[in-house]
Design a protein around this motif. Structure first.
Motif, short mmCIF file in Angstrom:
data_model
loop_
_atom_site.label_atom_id
_atom_site.label_comp_id
_atom_site.label_asym_id
_atom_site.label_seq_id
_atom_site.Cartn_x
_atom_site.Cartn_y
_atom_site.Cartn_z
N ALA A 181 107.55 30.23 87.36
CA ALA A 181 108.15 29.83 88.49
C ALA A 181 107.66 28.74 89.13
O ALA A 181 108.27 27.81 89.71
N PHE A 182 106.31 28.57 89.24
CA PHE A 182 105.39 27.65 89.75
C PHE A 182 105.93 26.32 89.20
O PHE A 182 106.26 25.09 89.78
N ARG A 183 105.60 26.49 87.92
CA ARG A 183 105.98 25.18 87.12
C ARG A 183 107.36 24.72 87.27
O ARG A 183 107.70 23.39 87.40
N ALA A 184 108.31 25.53 87.35
CA ALA A 184 109.85 25.18 87.43
C ALA A 184 110.09 24.59 89.08
O ALA A 184 110.92 23.58 89.09
N ALA A 185 109.38 25.22 89.97
CA ALA A 185 109.55 24.51 91.34
C ALA A 185 108.69 23.25 91.46
O ALA A 185 109.08 22.53 92.34
N ASP A 186 107.85 22.98 90.91
CA ASP A 186 106.86 21.77 91.08
C ASP A 186 107.53 20.53 90.18
O ASP A 186 107.27 20.15 89.33
N ALA A 187 108.65 20.23 91.17
CA ALA A 187 109.37 18.86 90.43
C ALA A 187 108.70 17.77 90.03
O ALA A 187 109.25 17.02 89.14
N ASP A 188 108.12 17.49 90.89
CA ASP A 188 107.16 16.25 90.60
C ASP A 188 105.97 16.37 89.90
O ASP A 188 105.32 15.47 89.57
N GLY A 189 105.59 17.58 89.44
CA GLY A 189 104.59 17.81 88.72
C GLY A 189 103.07 17.57 89.06
O GLY A 189 102.34 17.22 88.36
N THR B 17 99.24 24.77 97.31
CA THR B 17 98.37 24.55 96.06
C THR B 17 98.47 26.21 95.34
O THR B 17 98.82 27.05 96.04
N PRO B 18 98.29 26.25 94.03
CA PRO B 18 98.09 27.43 93.22
C PRO B 18 97.19 28.28 93.91
O PRO B 18 97.39 29.57 94.25
N ALA B 19 95.88 27.92 94.33
CA ALA B 19 94.92 28.65 95.05
C ALA B 19 95.47 29.23 96.30
O ALA B 19 95.11 30.27 96.50
N GLU B 20 96.27 28.49 97.13
CA GLU B 20 96.87 29.00 98.32
C GLU B 20 97.67 29.86 98.23
O GLU B 20 97.75 30.95 98.91
N LEU B 21 98.44 29.75 97.28
CA LEU B 21 99.45 30.78 96.84
C LEU B 21 99.06 32.18 96.28
O LEU B 21 99.44 33.20 96.75
N LEU B 22 98.07 31.98 95.35
CA LEU B 22 97.08 33.26 95.09
C LEU B 22 96.58 33.94 96.14
O LEU B 22 96.50 35.15 96.33
N ALA B 23 96.20 33.06 97.06
CA ALA B 23 95.41 33.88 98.30
C ALA B 23 96.22 34.54 98.92
O ALA B 23 96.16 35.39 99.63
N ALA B 24 97.62 33.99 99.28
CA ALA B 24 98.66 34.64 100.06
C ALA B 24 99.14 35.80 99.19
O ALA B 24 99.18 37.11 99.75
#
Length: 100
Positions: A22-30, A79-86
């Motif tokens: 889902a993260f990869r799909a949402a990260d439109a600009d890579g 960031t992935p780290a912030e999302l994982l912290a949440a």
């Protein structure tokens, strides 16, 4: 981005492969981090997969509030780290709320 996610998966097993997809799909600009629009897309992907918190954020229109809580350093990116912290906080809250 792939290296960052792989490293996080090694250390934080709560990140499911569906969440990474889902993260990869949402990260439109890579870029490896989500701006507000990409974060909104991530919430949509996760809500569609049945995740309760994401459904609540989507249905209540709380994308801005959720993004502000996830973007810990205030740089306008999640960031992935912030999302994982949440996610870790959500997991902790659920465990402690159910214990009381």
């Amino acid at each position: 981005m792939t290296r960052i996610i792989a490293l996080l998966l090694l250390h934080l097993p709560s990140a499911a492969s569906a969440d990474v997809a889902a993260f990869r799909a949402a990260d439109a600009d890579g870029s490896g981090a989500l701006d507000y629009g990409e974060f909104t897309a991530l919430v949509g992907h996760m809500a569609a997969s049945g995740q309760r918190v994401a459904r609540f954020v989507r249905d209540a229109g709380l994308h801005g509030t959720a993004f502000g809580r996830v973007d810990l350093d205030g740089d306008g990116l999640a960031t992935p780290a912030e999302l994982l912290a949440a996610q870790a906080w959500i997991d902790w809250y659920r465990a402690n709320r159910q214990a009381n």
